[in-house]
Design a protein around this motif. Structure first.
Motif, PDB file in Angstrom:
ATOM      1  N   PRO A 306       0.729  -1.264  -0.126  1.00  0.00           N
ATOM      2  CA  PRO A 306       0.087   0.035   0.109  1.00  0.00           C
ATOM      3  C   PRO A 306       0.775   1.372   0.047  1.00  0.00           C
ATOM      4  O   PRO A 306       0.191   2.384  -0.415  1.00  0.00           O
ATOM      5  N   TYR A 307       2.027   1.136   0.452  1.00  0.00           N
ATOM      6  CA  TYR A 307       2.887   2.325   0.265  1.00  0.00           C
ATOM      7  C   TYR A 307       3.952   2.651  -0.579  1.00  0.00           C
ATOM      8  O   TYR A 307       4.910   3.339  -0.779  1.00  0.00           O
ATOM      9  N   THR A 308       4.052   1.454  -1.434  1.00  0.00           N
ATOM     10  CA  THR A 308       5.219   1.255  -2.314  1.00  0.00           C
ATOM     11  C   THR A 308       4.741   1.394  -3.816  1.00  0.00           C
ATOM     12  O   THR A 308       3.628   0.902  -4.374  1.00  0.00           O
ATOM     13  N   PHE A 309       5.488   2.261  -4.731  1.00  0.00           N
ATOM     14  CA  PHE A 309       5.451   2.622  -5.957  1.00  0.00           C
ATOM     15  C   PHE A 309       6.270   1.986  -6.987  1.00  0.00           C
ATOM     16  O   PHE A 309       7.483   2.139  -6.706  1.00  0.00           O
ATOM     17  N   ASN A 310       5.649   0.602  -7.648  1.00  0.00           N
ATOM     18  CA  ASN A 310       6.589  -0.130  -8.342  1.00  0.00           C
ATOM     19  C   ASN A 310       5.929  -0.924  -9.197  1.00  0.00           C
ATOM     20  O   ASN A 310       4.514  -0.837  -9.075  1.00  0.00           O
ATOM     21  N   ASN A 311       6.254  -1.377 -10.314  1.00  0.00           N
ATOM     22  CA  ASN A 311       5.537  -2.081 -11.328  1.00  0.00           C
ATOM     23  C   ASN A 311       5.798  -3.634 -11.253  1.00  0.00           C
ATOM     24  O   ASN A 311       5.700  -4.432 -12.040  1.00  0.00           O
ATOM     25  N   CYS A 312       6.313  -4.130  -9.906  1.00  0.00           N
ATOM     26  CA  CYS A 312       6.726  -5.583  -9.703  1.00  0.00           C
ATOM     27  C   CYS A 312       5.584  -6.435 -10.310  1.00  0.00           C
ATOM     28  O   CYS A 312       5.825  -7.635 -10.721  1.00  0.00           O
ATOM     29  N   ALA A 313       4.282  -6.166  -9.821  1.00  0.00           N
ATOM     30  CA  ALA A 313       3.057  -6.979 -10.062  1.00  0.00           C
ATOM     31  C   ALA A 313       2.908  -7.203 -11.603  1.00  0.00           C
ATOM     32  O   ALA A 313       2.409  -8.322 -11.896  1.00  0.00           O
ATOM     33  N   ILE A 314       3.367  -6.302 -12.473  1.00  0.00           N
ATOM     34  CA  ILE A 314       3.356  -6.672 -13.817  1.00  0.00           C
ATOM     35  C   ILE A 314       4.481  -7.233 -14.379  1.00  0.00           C
ATOM     36  O   ILE A 314       4.527  -7.975 -15.079  1.00  0.00           O
ATOM     37  N   GLU A 315       5.863  -6.605 -14.003  1.00  0.00           N
ATOM     38  CA  GLU A 315       7.102  -6.852 -15.018  1.00  0.00           C
ATOM     39  C   GLU A 315       7.503  -8.369 -14.354  1.00  0.00           C
ATOM     40  O   GLU A 315       8.042  -9.229 -14.727  1.00  0.00           O
ATOM     41  N   ARG A 316       7.410  -8.444 -12.908  1.00  0.00           N
ATOM     42  CA  ARG A 316       7.762  -9.511 -12.154  1.00  0.00           C
ATOM     43  C   ARG A 316       9.236  -9.757 -12.294  1.00  0.00           C
ATOM     44  O   ARG A 316      10.001  -8.987 -12.834  1.00  0.00           O
ATOM     45  N   PHE A 317       9.829 -11.016 -11.873  1.00  0.00           N
ATOM     46  CA  PHE A 317      11.317 -11.172 -11.853  1.00  0.00           C
ATOM     47  C   PHE A 317      11.577 -12.565 -12.511  1.00  0.00           C
ATOM     48  O   PHE A 317      10.652 -13.288 -12.864  1.00  0.00           O
ATOM     49  N   ASN A 318      12.908 -13.171 -12.569  1.00  0.00           N
ATOM     50  CA  ASN A 318      13.191 -14.118 -12.990  1.00  0.00           C
ATOM     51  C   ASN A 318      12.604 -14.594 -14.203  1.00  0.00           C
ATOM     52  O   ASN A 318      11.621 -15.486 -14.384  1.00  0.00           O
ATOM     53  N   GLN A 319      12.684 -13.792 -15.249  1.00  0.00           N
ATOM     54  CA  GLN A 319      12.306 -13.701 -16.512  1.00  0.00           C
ATOM     55  C   GLN A 319      10.681 -13.638 -16.416  1.00  0.00           C
ATOM     56  O   GLN A 319       9.997 -14.408 -17.288  1.00  0.00           O
ATOM     57  N   HIS A 320      10.219 -12.695 -15.768  1.00  0.00           N
ATOM     58  CA  HIS A 320       8.714 -12.395 -15.583  1.00  0.00           C
ATOM     59  C   HIS A 320       7.854 -13.574 -14.977  1.00  0.00           C
ATOM     60  O   HIS A 320       7.052 -13.773 -15.332  1.00  0.00           O
ATOM     61  N   THR A 321       8.664 -14.442 -14.432  1.00  0.00           N
ATOM     62  CA  THR A 321       8.060 -15.752 -13.793  1.00  0.00           C
ATOM     63  C   THR A 321       7.019 -15.470 -12.610  1.00  0.00           C
ATOM     64  O   THR A 321       6.123 -15.905 -12.517  1.00  0.00           O
TER      65      THR A 321
END
Length: 415
Positions: A306-321
């Motif tokens: 709720p306090y964090t601005f980023n697109n992790c949920a869309i881009e993800r990590f480990n080759q978007h896995t």
């Protein structure tokens, strides 16, 4: 009147798109006229070597175009910008850090387009991957700054010990401090990009009590700095920011913390696949419980989405896995300033902390410690009775783990 207003708005958007398109075309013409700074295979040949088809490359370009909030018609221009990356020199400096940001981009189990793009850059200096060391490395850096004066992109990974404590980061046979190296390199740079939590906001080096007086790059130099925040940041955010500068020759639109708005414009909370669980009041109470197995919201066990601005949920990590929330652990807020101090403890919610949500901060989750209570009626968002009860009781700390005897007793009492 409504139709006239819509038509005027549409014409305005079309005019803005054409202006942006003309700017990109002018920039690409300049790049086409420049000689390549690298010898060896062309970009198309590198794609073939890696087994990447032209179709796959264009699909990637379309994805990056969308991520950068550009019209779909810019896909072709983004693709060409990637093919012309070898025209712009890049100097990449390592300061006080763990090299995790470089590793996240370079150490993949199979080649991604992001790693290929990074490899295709005219990377004039990068301590992790270059063969030179000692005086030879220093000579390479000096030569690169001199030959490409005013033309190179400077990328910095790591915090910078400053002032009287700058000696804590002393590099090379001439014993230059990291602070002096960054200042000198920034003076001749066309653009400066800080990569990762340490370079953007100081990272763990700057956490209390900050014994080395570590500072972010933006506090060391007087030039504008693009902050690619995260520990580590997404490889797409790194490559996308470089592509934006290559394509337009200007800095992208930045938020109040110097981050590209196209990547950091929304909260993790707003794009999280568990957001519906939050609105329904379905929370994991402790790791490993039934709620965790059912994929409930991780807010009660410390998620800082709720306090964090980023697109992790869309881009993800480990080759978007995947990404931490999908794997079962809450966001720790690593793309926010001073998160080592302000977000800890990482497995407990923050108490009495206001944060701004959608609708100008008037969304259903206007405060973390009062989950929706003040605005449930206005927003018509239902929340579970057990969540409301928790708010009223003020019981936001993780419940203690019951042993078998306590669980049996609780079960008997409930009957």
């Amino acid at each position: 009147m409504v139709n006239a207003g819509v038509s005027k708005h549409t014409r305005g958007e079309e005019g803005q798109r054409r202006k942006l398109d003309a700017q990109a075309e002018k920039r690409l013409q300049e790049l086409r006229a420049m000689p390549s700074l690298k010898s060896g295979p062309t970009f198309s040949e590198k794609l073939k070597e890696r087994g990447i088809s032209r179709r796959q490359f264009m699909q990637w370009a379309a994805t990056i175009t969308a991520a950068m909030s550009l019209p779909v018609t810019f896909t072709r221009r983004v693709a060409e910008a990637a093919e012309l990356l070898d025209r712009i020199p890049v100097i990449y400096l390592h300061m006080a850090e763990c090299t995790g940001c470089s590793e996240s981009l370079l150490r993949t189990d199979s080649p991604t387009l992001e790693s290929l793009i990074f490899d295709y850059l005219s990377l004039e200096y990068h301590e992790t991957i270059m063969a030179a060391s000692g005086w030879q490395a220093e000579e390479n850096l000096e030569r690169a700054m001199d030959v490409h004066q005013g033309k190179y992109i400077l990328m910095v990974e790591g915090a910078v010990p400053a002032g009287r404590d700058s000696f804590y980061l002393t590099i090379g046979p001439h014993a230059h401090t990291g602070e002096s190296i960054v200042k000198k390199a920034a003076d001749g740079a066309a653009a400066v990009i800080a990569v990762g939590a340490c370079a953007t906001y100081g990272g763990i080096q700057a956490a209390r009590p900050n014994p080395t007086n570590a500072r972010p790059v933006s506090k060391i130099i007087s030039k504008a700095v693009i902050n690619i925040a995260g520990c580590p940041p997404s490889e797409s955010n790194i490559v996308g920011t470089i592509l934006h500068y290559i394509l337009f020759g200007t800095l992208p639109a930045l938020d109040s913390f110097g981050r590209p708005r196209w990547a950091y414009g929304m909260r993790v909370h707003d794009m999280c696949e568990r957001r519906g669980r939050f609105d329904a009041g379905e929370f994991v109470q402790r790791f490993g419980d039934d709620g965790a197995r059912r994929g409930y919201c991780l807010y009660r066990v410390g998620c800082k989405g709720p306090y964090t601005f980023n697109n992790c949920a869309i881009e993800r990590f480990n080759q978007h896995t995947s990404w931490p929330v999908q794997a079962g652990h809450g966001c720790i807020g690593c793309s926010e300033p001073n998160f080592w101090d302000t977000m800890a403890p990482y497995e407990e919610p923050r108490k009495d902390h206001l944060y701004s949500g959608v609708f100008g901060g008037m969304g259903a989750d206007a405060t973390a410690d009062k989950i929706g209570i003040a605005l449930l009626t206005a927003t018509a968002v239902g929340i579970g009775a057990h969540a409301v009860y928790s708010v009223v009781q003020g019981n936001f700390r993780n419940p203690k783990v019951l042993d078998h005897e306590d669980e049996t007793k609780t079960s008997a009492d409930s009957k």
